[in-house]
Design a protein around this motif. Structure first.
Motif, PDB file in Angstrom:
ATOM      1  N   GLY A  65       0.803  -1.212   0.000  1.00 49.19           N
ATOM      2  CA  GLY A  65       0.000   0.000   0.000  1.00 49.19           C
ATOM      3  C   GLY A  65       0.841   1.270   0.000  1.00 49.19           C
ATOM      4  O   GLY A  65       0.518   2.251  -0.682  1.00 49.19           O
ATOM      5  N   GLU A  66       1.939   1.251   0.756  1.00 45.99           N
ATOM      6  CA  GLU A  66       2.821   2.416   0.783  1.00 45.99           C
ATOM      7  C   GLU A  66       3.507   2.627  -0.566  1.00 45.99           C
ATOM      8  O   GLU A  66       3.691   3.771  -1.013  1.00 45.99           O
ATOM      9  N   ARG A  67       3.887   1.537  -1.233  1.00 44.43           N
ATOM     10  CA  ARG A  67       4.501   1.663  -2.564  1.00 44.43           C
ATOM     11  C   ARG A  67       3.493   2.191  -3.570  1.00 44.43           C
ATOM     12  O   ARG A  67       3.827   3.015  -4.425  1.00 44.43           O
ATOM     13  N   ALA A  68       2.270   1.701  -3.487  1.00 43.82           N
ATOM     14  CA  ALA A  68       1.245   2.147  -4.429  1.00 43.82           C
ATOM     15  C   ALA A  68       0.865   3.610  -4.199  1.00 43.82           C
ATOM     16  O   ALA A  68       0.523   4.322  -5.150  1.00 43.82           O
ATOM     17  N   ALA A  69       0.925   4.070  -2.952  1.00 46.99           N
ATOM     18  CA  ALA A  69       0.549   5.448  -2.652  1.00 46.99           C
ATOM     19  C   ALA A  69       1.479   6.460  -3.303  1.00 46.99           C
ATOM     20  O   ALA A  69       1.097   7.613  -3.530  1.00 46.99           O
ATOM     21  N   SER A  70       2.700   6.048  -3.625  1.00 47.36           N
ATOM     22  CA  SER A  70       3.655   6.963  -4.248  1.00 47.36           C
ATOM     23  C   SER A  70       3.632   6.895  -5.775  1.00 47.36           C
ATOM     24  O   SER A  70       4.461   7.547  -6.416  1.00 47.36           O
ATOM     25  N   ARG A  71       2.701   6.125  -6.342  1.00 47.08           N
ATOM     26  CA  ARG A  71       2.621   5.977  -7.794  1.00 47.08           C
ATOM     27  C   ARG A  71       1.360   6.636  -8.329  1.00 47.08           C
ATOM     28  O   ARG A  71       0.379   6.838  -7.606  1.00 47.08           O
TER      29      ARG A  71
END
Length: 262
Positions: A65-71
């Motif tokens: 979720g944290e990786r997706a939030a930056s995309r």
């Protein structure tokens, strides 16, 4: 803030009323830190309702979720919470079909299937949703795309992809390194999961021995020829020659004509 309040209480004697006020301020600060402020402000009641669900989020889902939030393409759907994300590797052997959860896959596996676990609130429940799985290799090339429609029900929902990515014997899957699994809900990115692909045992032996792919294929053909079963046919009787057949036919014909005259 807890350290400051602790120093204040230990530094000098204070009254009970001051102690209670400091402890109360600390409690308010702890509750306020749980509130996520963003485009959609969550009320304190919503935070209290979501607190038990937040504790069930796995480290893999939190990282994804944290990786997706930056995309780009990420959309925080407050009514849909991703609790878990991962891959199920499938491998057939002598004992049957074996399935395991992993983020390290190899070409010794028959295939791999992605999955997610969602928590659906009543606001997002009782409707159809489109789930999309995408797997990209270490070069950023798309290797797997699967879409499936599912009916969202309130509560916890586990979704396993209907089809798998073939690995063993798949010539399109080559190399090794970090791969990515991306999951979308209604075209909104909710998670990016990292996985590792490693070559098969046969490929490792071939690389260590310095063999080329052509040499390996030739060895494989020779091995298949050696394993092939050769069946010796039984000796067949000699077939009648055409000359003998003509003589027998001619004799029979003359005899028939003689009998006809008689």
């Amino acid at each position: 803030m807890a350290l400051l309040i602790g120093f204040a209480l230990l530094a000098a004697p204070v009254s009970a009323a001051v102690q209670l006020s400091l402890i109360g301020a600390l409690a308010v600060a702890v509750i306020a830190s749980m509130i996520e402020l963003g485009p959609e402000r969550a009320s304190l009641l919503d935070v209290l309702h979501r607190a038990p669900v937040q504790r069930r989020i796995t480290p893999q889902a939190k990282e994804a979720g944290e990786r997706a939030a930056s995309r780009a393409g990420y959309f925080n759907r407050s009514g849909i919470i991703m609790l878990d994300i991962g891959l199920i590797a499938i491998q057939s052997g002598v004992e049957g079909l074996a399935m395991r959860r992993t983020r390290n896959i190899s070409k010794d596996d028959d295939g791999v299937r992605p999955f997610i676990t969602l928590h659906v609130t009543p606001e997002e429940a009782e409707r159809q949703a489109l789930i999309r799985y995408e797997i990209y290799n270490h070069l950023g090339e798309e290797q797997y795309v699967h879409e499936m429609k599912t009916f969202l029900r309130e509560g916890e929902l586990s979704l396993l992809a209907d089809h798998h990515l073939p690995l063993a014997g798949n010539t399109n899957v080559d190399g090794n390194g970090d791969w990515d699994l991306r999951v979308y809900v209604d075209n909104s990115l909710i998670g990016m999961h990292n996985l590792m692909l490693s070559p098969s045992t046969r490929e490792r032996h071939r690389r260590l021995s310095g063999e080329t792919e052509l040499d390996a294929s030739l060895k494989e053909r020779r091995r298949n020829l050696q394993d092939a079963v050769i069946v010796d046919e039984e000796e067949q009787p000699q077939t009648t020659q055409l000359k003998d057949l003509l003589q027998q036919t001619g004799g029979a014909g003359r005899g028939a004509r003689v009998r006809g005259r008689r």
